[in-house]
Design a protein around this motif. Structure first.
Motif, PDB file in Angstrom:
ATOM      1  N   ASP A  36      -8.677   6.740  -2.177  1.00 19.75           N
ATOM      2  CA  ASP A  36      -8.729   5.314  -2.534  1.00 19.75           C
ATOM      3  C   ASP A  36      -7.400   4.837  -3.101  1.00 19.75           C
ATOM      4  O   ASP A  36      -6.906   3.754  -2.752  1.00 19.75           O
ATOM      5  CB  ASP A  36      -9.849   5.048  -3.542  1.00 19.75           C
ATOM      6  N   LEU A  37      -6.803   5.648  -3.996  1.00 21.56           N
ATOM      7  CA  LEU A  37      -5.528   5.252  -4.588  1.00 21.56           C
ATOM      8  C   LEU A  37      -4.427   5.239  -3.538  1.00 21.56           C
ATOM      9  O   LEU A  37      -3.615   4.309  -3.490  1.00 21.56           O
ATOM     10  CB  LEU A  37      -5.153   6.209  -5.728  1.00 21.56           C
ATOM     11  N   VAL A  38      -4.415   6.261  -2.690  1.00 15.56           N
ATOM     12  CA  VAL A  38      -3.409   6.321  -1.628  1.00 15.56           C
ATOM     13  C   VAL A  38      -3.526   5.097  -0.721  1.00 15.56           C
ATOM     14  O   VAL A  38      -2.521   4.472  -0.364  1.00 15.56           O
ATOM     15  CB  VAL A  38      -3.555   7.626  -0.820  1.00 15.56           C
ATOM     16  N   GLY A  39      -4.758   4.754  -0.359  1.00 14.58           N
ATOM     17  CA  GLY A  39      -4.970   3.584   0.491  1.00 14.58           C
ATOM     18  C   GLY A  39      -4.466   2.312  -0.165  1.00 14.58           C
ATOM     19  O   GLY A  39      -3.828   1.473   0.490  1.00 14.58           O
ATOM     20  N   ALA A  40      -4.733   2.166  -1.461  1.00 10.78           N
ATOM     21  CA  ALA A  40      -4.290   0.964  -2.179  1.00 10.78           C
ATOM     22  C   ALA A  40      -2.768   0.900  -2.251  1.00 10.78           C
ATOM     23  O   ALA A  40      -2.165  -0.171  -2.086  1.00 10.78           O
ATOM     24  CB  ALA A  40      -4.889   0.954  -3.585  1.00 10.78           C
ATOM     25  N   ILE A  41      -2.137   2.058  -2.485  1.00 10.79           N
ATOM     26  CA  ILE A  41      -0.673   2.103  -2.569  1.00 10.79           C
ATOM     27  C   ILE A  41      -0.055   1.732  -1.220  1.00 10.79           C
ATOM     28  O   ILE A  41       0.911   0.958  -1.155  1.00 10.79           O
ATOM     29  CB  ILE A  41      -0.206   3.501  -3.026  1.00 10.79           C
ATOM     30  N   LEU A  42      -0.598   2.263  -0.150  1.00  7.34           N
ATOM     31  CA  LEU A  42      -0.073   1.944   1.182  1.00  7.34           C
ATOM     32  C   LEU A  42      -0.245   0.460   1.497  1.00  7.34           C
ATOM     33  O   LEU A  42       0.664  -0.169   2.061  1.00  7.34           O
ATOM     34  CB  LEU A  42      -0.764   2.804   2.244  1.00  7.34           C
ATOM     35  N   GLU A  43      -1.383  -0.097   1.140  1.00 11.72           N
ATOM     36  CA  GLU A  43      -1.619  -1.516   1.408  1.00 11.72           C
ATOM     37  C   GLU A  43      -0.631  -2.387   0.640  1.00 11.72           C
ATOM     38  O   GLU A  43      -0.056  -3.342   1.199  1.00 11.72           O
ATOM     39  CB  GLU A  43      -3.058  -1.884   1.018  1.00 11.72           C
ATOM     40  N   GLU A  44      -0.435  -2.079  -0.632  1.00 11.75           N
ATOM     41  CA  GLU A  44       0.487  -2.882  -1.437  1.00 11.75           C
ATOM     42  C   GLU A  44       1.927  -2.672  -0.984  1.00 11.75           C
ATOM     43  O   GLU A  44       2.729  -3.611  -0.972  1.00 11.75           O
ATOM     44  CB  GLU A  44       0.334  -2.527  -2.928  1.00 11.75           C
ATOM     45  N   GLY A  45       2.265  -1.432  -0.613  1.00 18.67           N
ATOM     46  CA  GLY A  45       3.601  -1.175  -0.097  1.00 18.67           C
ATOM     47  C   GLY A  45       3.867  -1.952   1.174  1.00 18.67           C
ATOM     48  O   GLY A  45       4.967  -2.490   1.381  1.00 18.67           O
ATOM     49  N   ALA A  46       2.856  -2.038   2.029  1.00 12.18           N
ATOM     50  CA  ALA A  46       3.001  -2.789   3.270  1.00 12.18           C
ATOM     51  C   ALA A  46       3.261  -4.263   2.984  1.00 12.18           C
ATOM     52  O   ALA A  46       4.109  -4.904   3.618  1.00 12.18           O
ATOM     53  CB  ALA A  46       1.755  -2.624   4.132  1.00 12.18           C
ATOM     54  N   LYS A  47       2.551  -4.827   2.018  1.00 16.66           N
ATOM     55  CA  LYS A  47       2.746  -6.235   1.671  1.00 16.66           C
ATOM     56  C   LYS A  47       4.172  -6.485   1.190  1.00 16.66           C
ATOM     57  O   LYS A  47       4.815  -7.464   1.584  1.00 16.66           O
ATOM     58  CB  LYS A  47       1.751  -6.651   0.582  1.00 16.66           C
ATOM     59  N   PHE A  48       4.662  -5.607   0.323  1.00 17.77           N
ATOM     60  CA  PHE A  48       6.019  -5.769  -0.199  1.00 17.77           C
ATOM     61  C   PHE A  48       7.045  -5.708   0.932  1.00 17.77           C
ATOM     62  O   PHE A  48       7.969  -6.531   0.998  1.00 17.77           O
ATOM     63  CB  PHE A  48       6.304  -4.692  -1.247  1.00 17.77           C
ATOM     64  N   CYS A  49       6.881  -4.736   1.819  1.00 14.34           N
ATOM     65  CA  CYS A  49       7.849  -4.556   2.900  1.00 14.34           C
ATOM     66  C   CYS A  49       7.782  -5.689   3.920  1.00 14.34           C
ATOM     67  O   CYS A  49       8.818  -6.174   4.397  1.00 14.34           O
ATOM     68  CB  CYS A  49       7.619  -3.210   3.582  1.00 14.34           C
ATOM     69  N   GLU A  50       6.577  -6.120   4.257  1.00  9.70           N
ATOM     70  CA  GLU A  50       6.410  -7.179   5.251  1.00  9.70           C
ATOM     71  C   GLU A  50       6.817  -8.544   4.715  1.00  9.70           C
ATOM     72  O   GLU A  50       7.425  -9.346   5.436  1.00  9.70           O
ATOM     73  CB  GLU A  50       4.948  -7.230   5.704  1.00  9.70           C
TER      74      GLU A  50
END
Length: 598
Positions: A36-50
């Protein structure tokens, strides 16, 4: 510029379904890295990068880094993006909690790093070099040095560099001229000039911590006399904060083909105060801690530019109307069909897709090995991971960057003439990708390292460490109904792999030039075989998911079809590399310099 969309589904496919990161995280004690934490980190990282980094990519290329009177100004928005990056905690994601980090696995940080570099390669150079400096200080620095520098580097208030290359030497570090003279207070006065220093000067942090290779006046000749020093831009006061300016200055920045927003600096050290890291004359060993991380990161840059190029090419191929399909109109309501219906466009797109996704698998597997090598409580597993890392690191750096360059070239080609025009952004991706086969050790050097040091130097042991994995996969699936042909193809290449090493080794005993003549073809052959191994793994997982009735039918079917394309249209390239390296060195070395004259 193509809009970047983080390929989260493919990333999670590898992390969760192919390589089982959750099990690895549990085994190395990374209990906080829950799915769950990994998924949340990836989602937030994607938002920052995009949303933050990608929009700065084209403007950063057009504006570039600017040098004036020894200071460098980064393009508009870069400094603010870095502040946002630091505020979000991304800088210390995988850093040691003892120095302010979050202690999450480095493979998770690498996944974030993939998105960063794909969204904006130039911007990613600034935190990227910092992480390398942190790893070297963490591995070899004293506790006082760690407290002084790692805390600020982790926090993101300071950034770091690696200073190796000099005007007269690149790969041959044994002849560096930078000198470090011992001082009465235990420090060293460092003097010399370093070139091609990424992020050597900029306006994004309070201080820049340079890791500098230098020699003492009485040091042994060659690489045995190199030491490593911490040389900050600003000296550090007793309170741990920035004090007076050190004898470090930026003489200029390079005007480059690509990654123009990344400041590539000429750094001058004029009796700058420096501090020894590790033992005297052991600096190259310390620096390799940093360089191995950097080489995996550079390999990922190849993938990142290739991924961004593929996304742009795919969208264009679906929108661009040109001619009719050879088998009849596919869009009869339109004046022409989208170019994705044409076989040659499919060839280019599938080449990009198969190389990108295969390289992502290689990169994620290698990152998983880094976690195991550094954090596993099982000594045997750590040793196995170290051996695989030694073998795969030069393949990651060289093969992945060559694949990335091919992918960005094909991405331009899909656009036709529009790909050559700046406004579409495809030519920038190719320009940005071109440096990756050059820096962090040219691909020719990586090939020599792989064949000469890692394979022949270990009497084939490091190659066998990986080829045994290929053998086991093939043996377990030799009678698999759907993949029988691919298994047989891979098994044959795996056998030839070892035979090639024996042939080269025998030839090299008579003529050492045989190693240099064969090395690049051997590395490329190795890369294609390694990717075939991972493609077979991915296809087996995809088939199982389809058999279980997964609702993501198109995703898994795409894996199976891309795997088939790779084995039929890409893997046969190995035959050409086999023939070329078997030709030996005579046809290269028989000419004298006069024969090359125009």
């Amino acid at each position: 510029m193509p809009d970047y969309k983080a390929p989260l589904r493919d990333m999670r496919f590898l992390m969760d379904e192919v390589f089982d990161y959750p099990a690895t995280y549990a085994a190395i004690g990374a209990v906080d890295a829950t799915p769950d934490l990994v998924g949340a980190i990836l989602e937030e990282g994607a938002k920052f990068c995009e949303q933050v980094l990608a929009p700065l990519n084209r403007s950063g290329d057009e504006e570039g880094a600017v040098w004036k009177d020894g200071e460098v100004t980064t393009p508009k928005g870069f400094k603010e993006a870095f502040a946002q990056y630091v505020e979000g905690g991304w800088n210390g994601l995988a850093s040691d909690p003892a120095y302010g980090g979050q202690g999450l696995p480095s493979s998770l940080a690498m996944a974030i790093g993939e998105m960063v570099a794909a969204a904006n390669t130039s911007w990613g150079m600034y935190p990227g070099l910092t992480h390398g400096a942190m790893s070297a200080i963490h591995a070899h620095g004293s506790e006082e040095q760690k407290q002084t520098y790692l805390t600020k580097l982790t926090e993101g208030r300071w950034t770091g560099t690696m200073c190796l290359t000099e005007p007269h030497c690149g790969t041959d570090l044994g002849i560096i001229k930078t000198r470090a003279v011992p001082q009465a207070d235990g420090s060293y006065a460092v003097s010399g000039t370093k070139i091609f220093i990424s992020a050597g000067e900029h306006d994004m942090s309070e201080n820049i911590v340079h890791l500098v290779l230098a020699k003492l006046p009485d040091a042994p000749a060659g690489t045995k006399g190199i030491s490593l020093f911490i040389v900050p831009k600003f000296n550090v006061g007793a309170d741990g904060e920035v004090a007076e300016r050190n004898g470090v200055s930026c003489g200029s920045i390079e005007h480059k083909m690509g990654i123009k927003a990344s400041a590539t600096c000429v750094m001058n050290f004029d009796s700058a105060k420096g501090f020894l890291i590790g033992e005297l004359n052991k600096g190259l060993n310390c620096m390799f801690t940093m360089m191995n991380h950097a080489r995996l990161g550079t390999g990922m840059q190849g993938l990142c530019n290739g991924e961004a190029s593929y996304q742009g090419a795919l969208r264009y191929a679906n929108d661009r109307l040109q001619m009719r399909s050879l088998t009849g109109p596919k869009a009869p309501d339109k004046p022409a069909d989208p170019i994705i219906v044409h076989p040659d466009v499919r060839r280019m797109l599938l080449t990009m897709k198969s190389l990108n996704e295969g390289c992502r698998a290689l990169g994620y597997f290698t990152a998983q090995l880094l976690d195991i090598a550094h954090r596993s409580p099982d000594e045997e597993k750590r040793e196995e991971a170290e051996g695989l890392l030694a073998f795969l690191t030069p393949i990651c750096k060289a093969f992945m960057t060559e694949a990335g360059l091919e992918a960005t070239s094909l991405g331009m080609q899909v656009f036709g003439g529009h790909g050559y025009i700046r406004e579409w952004g495809m030519e920038q991706l190719m320009r940005d990708a071109r440096i990756a086969p050059i820096y962090e050790g040219t691909n020719g050097i990586q090939a020599l390292d792989l064949l000469g040091r890692k394979v022949l130097g270990s009497q084939g042991k490091l190659l066998r460490g990986f080829s045994k994995r290929v053998h086991k996969l093939c043996e377990a699936n030799a009678e698999h109904g759907k993949f029988k042909a691919q298994v047989a193809q891979l098994a044959k290449l795996n056998q030839q792999w070892g035979e090639m090493v024996q042939q080269i080794g025998m030839a090299a005993m008579k003529n050492p030039d045989e190693v240099g003549a064969a090395s690049v073809d051997f590395l490329m052959f190795s890369g294609y075989v390694v990717l075939a191994h991972f493609w077979l793994q991915m296809a087996l997982v995809a088939e199982q998911k389809l058999a279980e009735g997964s609702s993501e039918k198109a995703f898994y079917e795409s894996k199976l079809m891309t795997c088939e394309f790779y084995f039929k249209r890409i893997l046969p390239r190995t035959a050409a590399h086999q023939l070329a390296l078997a030709a030996g060195s005579d046809c290269m070395m028989q000419m004298t310099p006069e024969h090359f004259a125009v």
